[in-house]
Design an enzyme around this catalytic site. Structure first.
Site, mmCIF file in Angstrom:
data_model
loop_
_atom_site.group_PDB
_atom_site.id
_atom_site.type_symbol
_atom_site.label_atom_id
_atom_site.label_comp_id
_atom_site.label_asym_id
_atom_site.label_seq_id
_atom_site.Cartn_x
_atom_site.Cartn_y
_atom_site.Cartn_z
ATOM 1 N N CYS A 120 7.403 46.024 -3.100
ATOM 2 C CA CYS A 120 7.414 47.367 -3.668
ATOM 3 C C CYS A 120 6.796 47.856 -3.655
ATOM 4 O O CYS A 120 5.469 47.667 -4.209
ATOM 5 C CB CYS A 120 8.273 47.057 -5.028
ATOM 6 S SG CYS A 120 8.437 47.865 -6.434
ATOM 7 N N CYS A 136 13.565 48.465 -9.754
ATOM 8 C CA CYS A 136 13.162 50.142 -9.922
ATOM 9 C C CYS A 136 13.968 51.071 -9.036
ATOM 10 O O CYS A 136 14.003 51.765 -8.889
ATOM 11 C CB CYS A 136 11.444 50.419 -10.078
ATOM 12 S SG CYS A 136 10.838 50.267 -9.177
ATOM 13 N N LYS A 170 11.219 2.891 2.373
ATOM 14 C CA LYS A 170 10.698 4.816 2.825
ATOM 15 C C LYS A 170 11.749 4.486 1.730
ATOM 16 O O LYS A 170 12.875 4.305 1.215
ATOM 17 C CB LYS A 170 11.798 5.466 3.898
ATOM 18 C CG LYS A 170 10.577 5.188 5.746
ATOM 19 C CD LYS A 170 10.039 6.021 5.281
ATOM 20 C CE LYS A 170 9.084 6.021 6.888
ATOM 21 N NZ LYS A 170 10.176 7.656 6.845
ATOM 22 N N CYS A 222 13.226 48.551 -4.094
ATOM 23 C CA CYS A 222 12.948 47.245 -4.981
ATOM 24 C C CYS A 222 14.610 47.458 -5.574
ATOM 25 O O CYS A 222 14.972 48.051 -6.665
ATOM 26 C CB CYS A 222 12.080 47.599 -5.406
ATOM 27 S SG CYS A 222 11.227 46.590 -7.331
ATOM 28 N N GLU A 224 0.612 -0.893 0.500
ATOM 29 C CA GLU A 224 0.023 -0.363 -0.049
ATOM 30 C C GLU A 224 0.604 0.854 -0.163
ATOM 31 O O GLU A 224 2.176 1.340 -0.029
ATOM 32 C CB GLU A 224 -0.784 -0.188 0.822
ATOM 33 C CG GLU A 224 -1.884 -1.411 1.158
ATOM 34 C CD GLU A 224 -2.104 -1.084 2.672
ATOM 35 O OE1 GLU A 224 -2.349 -0.348 3.537
ATOM 36 O OE2 GLU A 224 -3.095 -2.419 3.343
ATOM 37 N N CYS A 267 6.288 49.785 -11.269
ATOM 38 C CA CYS A 267 7.809 49.226 -11.600
ATOM 39 C C CYS A 267 7.620 48.319 -12.844
ATOM 40 O O CYS A 267 6.627 47.629 -12.409
ATOM 41 C CB CYS A 267 7.776 48.551 -9.644
ATOM 42 S SG CYS A 267 9.114 47.228 -10.089
ATOM 43 N N ASP A 307 1.575 9.904 4.093
ATOM 44 C CA ASP A 307 2.481 10.941 4.695
ATOM 45 C C ASP A 307 1.456 12.451 5.276
ATOM 46 O O ASP A 307 1.149 13.203 4.765
ATOM 47 C CB ASP A 307 3.575 12.172 3.921
ATOM 48 C CG ASP A 307 4.460 12.448 4.628
ATOM 49 O OD1 ASP A 307 4.268 12.870 5.705
ATOM 50 O OD2 ASP A 307 5.222 13.465 4.691
ATOM 51 N N TYR A 319 -7.913 2.308 5.409
ATOM 52 C CA TYR A 319 -6.601 0.939 5.467
ATOM 53 C C TYR A 319 -6.787 -0.016 6.144
ATOM 54 O O TYR A 319 -5.466 -1.446 5.908
ATOM 55 C CB TYR A 319 -5.114 1.176 5.181
ATOM 56 C CG TYR A 319 -4.244 2.414 5.941
ATOM 57 C CD1 TYR A 319 -4.508 3.462 5.605
ATOM 58 C CD2 TYR A 319 -3.553 1.172 7.306
ATOM 59 C CE1 TYR A 319 -3.653 4.227 6.766
ATOM 60 C CE2 TYR A 319 -3.614 2.154 8.365
ATOM 61 C CZ TYR A 319 -3.025 3.839 8.033
ATOM 62 O OH TYR A 319 -2.525 5.074 9.055
ATOM 63 N N LYS A 341 2.689 4.654 1.503
ATOM 64 C CA LYS A 341 2.264 4.803 2.816
ATOM 65 C C LYS A 341 2.499 6.727 3.089
ATOM 66 O O LYS A 341 3.007 7.578 2.402
ATOM 67 C CB LYS A 341 3.809 4.822 3.268
ATOM 68 C CG LYS A 341 3.786 5.157 4.487
ATOM 69 C CD LYS A 341 5.504 5.469 5.351
ATOM 70 C CE LYS A 341 5.766 5.319 7.058
ATOM 71 N NZ LYS A 341 4.410 6.213 7.502
HETATM 72 S S1 IVH Z 1 -0.543 0.603 8.211
HETATM 73 C C1 IVH Z 1 -0.474 -2.234 12.641
HETATM 74 N N1 IVH Z 1 -0.628 1.550 6.522
HETATM 75 O O1 IVH Z 1 2.131 4.935 8.845
HETATM 76 C C2 IVH Z 1 -0.719 -1.391 11.295
HETATM 77 N N2 IVH Z 1 -0.074 2.739 7.981
HETATM 78 O O2 IVH Z 1 5.005 5.750 10.343
HETATM 79 C C3 IVH Z 1 -0.205 0.527 11.180
HETATM 80 N N3 IVH Z 1 1.124 5.333 7.672
HETATM 81 O O3 IVH Z 1 0.995 5.814 12.100
HETATM 82 C C4 IVH Z 1 -0.035 0.903 10.405
HETATM 83 N N4 IVH Z 1 0.154 5.520 5.334
HETATM 84 O O4 IVH Z 1 -0.547 6.727 10.241
HETATM 85 C C5 IVH Z 1 -0.442 2.032 7.475
HETATM 86 N N5 IVH Z 1 -0.770 2.220 4.373
HETATM 87 C C6 IVH Z 1 -0.774 2.474 5.485
HETATM 88 C C7 IVH Z 1 -0.123 3.118 5.558
HETATM 89 C C8 IVH Z 1 0.087 3.901 7.619
HETATM 90 C C9 IVH Z 1 0.685 5.485 5.923
HETATM 91 C C10 IVH Z 1 1.112 5.497 8.660
HETATM 92 C C11 IVH Z 1 0.674 5.876 9.521
HETATM 93 C C12 IVH Z 1 1.190 4.826 11.224
HETATM 94 C C13 IVH Z 1 2.560 6.014 10.677
HETATM 95 C C14 IVH Z 1 3.943 5.185 10.556
#
Ligand code: IVH
Length: 684
Positions: free
Chosen positions: A437, A422, A325, A419, A119, A442, A123, A235, A121
């Site tokens: 400015c 000008c 990551k 500025c 999945e 300008c 942010d 998720y 991750k």
């Molecule tokens: S699963 C047991 N799935 O990443 C399950 N977390 O660094 C634990 N996060 O606090 C989390 N995308 O807020 C899971 N597809 C994803 C995620 C995800 C983002 C975040 C989540 C967690 C943080 C950990």
């Protein structure tokens, strides 16, 4: 416990790491001014974790490794989670991913095979959503994993989070209690638009989409949250009662999708082997920037949830999942110079000139420094080694200085007094961060204004960009925006790069721009504080440029959404004889300067024309919340039942209103029925 068997240099290093981590986490969380990258922080953290694993005697209760991350805010109501809201451990390379598989392999029966779900991750910020009988009853942040902040009213404003599930008839049967985990975030485009609007309004832009989303989610006033473009992806199921939920992660995602939760359909994969997972990670990496949201990696999860559960937890990290990551798009380089760039409203934006550095596929030589206050706050100096960050297509920006790398030769950065284009005086309004400015004539401001005028966000004149505008200015063909509308083919053809076909298209596009709606023209004028939202508002209220030009400061300030600065900027803009002349030139060239007054809203809210009466205690919504919900969807709430009442909303221990409604034949609804009506509207 003593540290007898710990070599002194190891103990000293552990103490040093603790000190560094404390300092950097303070800079990150409290000062919001980190001086090292996330990846560098993680590396220090992991070094300490490894030392502590090797020498358990080193672990002190105050070690940063013993802290469970917390986002709790002291002044918000708290919610205790039904189950721990866990985090994830990280892998930074394919080798670390294989090492994870090996570690968990040792805990599984000999020769056991696993399949996986991958999945994004996200942010963003974790949100824990509790549905009772299918109705969203509570929403909380992760907090410290045990207790979170109650953000229910705010989360109710997030459109991607259903108030009731299943959203569509025919969805799965919902367990009596269903606790779903998801991530609240802001899409990249929405974030960019929000920041552009903030800049236009003289406000400090948000540093990144995650901060913007976090700020929005933790607002005290849900109306502020509602005005920020948040979305959410779900998720996981944290807990369920009174109903069956899927036994695998893959089915869980499909199940959540069937209820109407947003899932990352285009990214998620069900894969049979770790090699397939690795191949997918490699295939995915180049696609990352093109996603509509920020991701800092991919999450690899053991698909079978019972197996994942049995693998257990280390600290706060489940063994059954790991975050892969991507290498951080951050680098350190030297800050050579800071040049103030003149924007269309005259705002001087400091731009960093950098020693060229290679950052996620491109060479970066310039970066944004946002504004002079931020430079002072972060104490960035000329000659500093600085951290530069680039995420997605966003312009690279300077995160902060590496203080430890200073030689003493660094010099402070002063905001300009004149500025650079000008030479006019530079001013700053009270309460605003921007220096600007003061000369409306300008040349740089004029060029920028015209560039903005023709851009997609404004009059959308196709075939004319920054370069083209400069060419026309240099050739003396235009002096202002209005001159564009009287350009002729014979003016343009001699210019370099203006071939026959291009000139024809450009002239057609200029012709079409004469007919743009009034709001676009108002936005295109480049008045300080007047972005597309404010322009819509002004067009909606005044219907013509002439009416707007005649508006007084008081009249403008009386409009909701317009503050005193913007009101003054509008009045001043129209008071300037140069601008009055510009409007007259538009008129003479046949540019549309008025809109037909339109009906206030195109789609009526779902409860428009309906009157509700509430009785009894509703299971989830407090009376004032229910009232606010009805009113924001266009309905009215009345205190007593009459023949005019459209619906009586009935909770527990209803009063005499119920009998009266029955006597009058007024239909009744429970809370879930009310929410369904809000989402679907009355049946025809
Ligand atoms: S699963 C047991 N799935 O990443 C399950 N977390 O660094 C634990 N996060 O606090 C989390 N995308 O807020 C899971 N597809 C994803 C995620 C995800 C983002 C975040 C989540 C967690 C943080 C950990």
């Amino acid at each position: 416990m003593t540290a007898q068997n710990v070599p002194p240099q190891v103990a000293a290093r552990a103490a040093e790491l603790r000190r560094l981590l404390r300092e950097h986490s303070y800079r990150y969380y409290v000062l919001n001014a980190p001086t090292i990258t996330d990846a560098e922080y993680d590396a220090l953290f992991r070094e300490l974790q490894q030392l502590e694993a090797e020498y358990p005697a080193l672990v002190t209760p105050d070690s940063p490794t013993q802290r469970v991350g917390s986002d709790l805010q002291s002044d918000m109501p708290k919610v205790r989670h039904v189950a721990p809201v866990l985090s994830l451990s990280n892998a930074y390379s394919v080798a670390e991913l294989r090492a994870w598989r090996e570690r968990i392999g040792k805990l599984l029966p000999e020769g056991a095979t696993l399949d996986y779900v991958v999945e994004p991750k996200f942010d963003g910020l974790t949100v824990v959503l509790t549905y009772e009988d299918g109705v969203l009853a509570r929403a909380a942040t992760r907090g410290d994993g045990e207790v979170g902040d109650d953000v229910t009213p705010n989360v109710r404003t997030v459109r991607a989070i259903p108030l009731r599930v299943p959203v569509m008839t025919g969805g799965p049967d919902v367990p009596r209690v269903l606790v779903v985990r998801g991530e609240v975030l802001m899409l990249k485009d929405d974030f960019a638009a929000l920041n552009a609007q903030r800049v236009a309004e003289g406000l400090t832009p948000f540093v990144n989409a995650r901060n913007a989303a976090a700020g929005a989610l933790k607002q005290k006033d849900p109306r502020v949250t509602a005005s920020r473009p948040l979305t959410a992806y779900c998720y996981a199921i944290l807990h369920a009662e009174g109903g069956d939920v899927p036994a695998t992660q893959w089915e869980t995602l499909q199940y959540l999708g069937a209820f109407g939760f947003r899932i990352a359909k285009d990214v998620i994969r069900h894969l049979e082997t770790l090699d397939e997972v690795i191949a997918y990670i490699e295939e995915f990496a180049p696609r990352r920037d093109a996603l509509p949201y920020e991701v800092d990696g991919l999450v690899v999860k053991v698909n079978d949830l019972a197996t994942a559960h049995d693998l257990g937890v280390v600290g706060k990290d489940p063994r059954g999942a790991i975050a892969y990551k991507f290498p951080a798009a951050e680098a350190t380089t030297k800050l050579l110079d800071v040049i103030p760039q003149v924007g269309r409203t005259g705002v001087l934006t400091p731009t960093a000139v950098l020693e060229p550095v290679f950052l996620s596929g491109v060479t970066v030589k310039q970066a944004s420094l946002h504004n002079y206050d931020l430079i002072a706050q972060k104490d960035i100096r000329l000659g500093d080694t600085v951290i530069v960050k680039r995420s997605g297509e966003v312009i690279p920006y300077v995160v902060g200085p590496v203080v430890a790398a200073r030689t003493g030769a660094e010099r402070p950065i002063e905001p300009p007094k004149q500025c650079p284009a000008c030479g006019a005086a530079v001013a700053r309004d009270e309460g605003e961060v921007a220096y600007y400015c003061t000369n409306p004539a300008c040349p740089e401001r004029i060029a920028r204004n015209i560039e903005y005028f023709v851009s997609r966000a404004a009059m959308d004149i196709e075939g004319l960009g920054e370069r083209g505008v400069r060419q026309l200015l240099e050739a003396g063909l235009i002096q202002d925006e209005a001159d564009l509308f009287t350009l002729k083919a014979e003016d343009l053809l001699p210019l370099e790069g203006f071939a026959e076909k291009k000139v024809q298209n450009l002239l057609a596009s200029i012709q079409a721009a004469k007919e743009r709606p009034l709001a676009r023209l108002i936005a295109a004028l480049g008045i300080r504080g007047v972005g597309s939202t404010v322009a819509e508002l002004l067009a909606h209220h005044f219907h013509s440029i002439d009416a707007l030009a005649a508006a007084t400061q008081e009249e403008l300030e009386a409009l909701e959404g317009i503050g005193p600065h913007t009101a003054r900027a509008v009045v001043e803009w129209f008071a300037d004889p140069r601008n009055r002349r510009l409007i007259e030139k538009f008129r003479a060239a046949g540019v549309r300067l008025a809109d037909e007054p339109t009906a206030p809203d195109t789609t009526p809210p779902t409860l428009a024309g309906l009157t509700f009466v509430l009785t009894g205690t509703l299971p989830h919504l407090k009376r004032n919340e229910a009232k606010a919900l009805i009113e924001t969807h266009g309905g009215k709430v009345s205190g007593s039942v009459s023949r005019k009442t459209s619906y009586l909303v009935v909770g527990e221990n209803p009063g005499s209103k119920l009998a009266k409604a029955q006597a009058l034949g007024v239909p009744t609804l429970d809370e879930a029925g009310l929410l369904a009506l809000i989402e679907e509207g009355p049946n025809p």
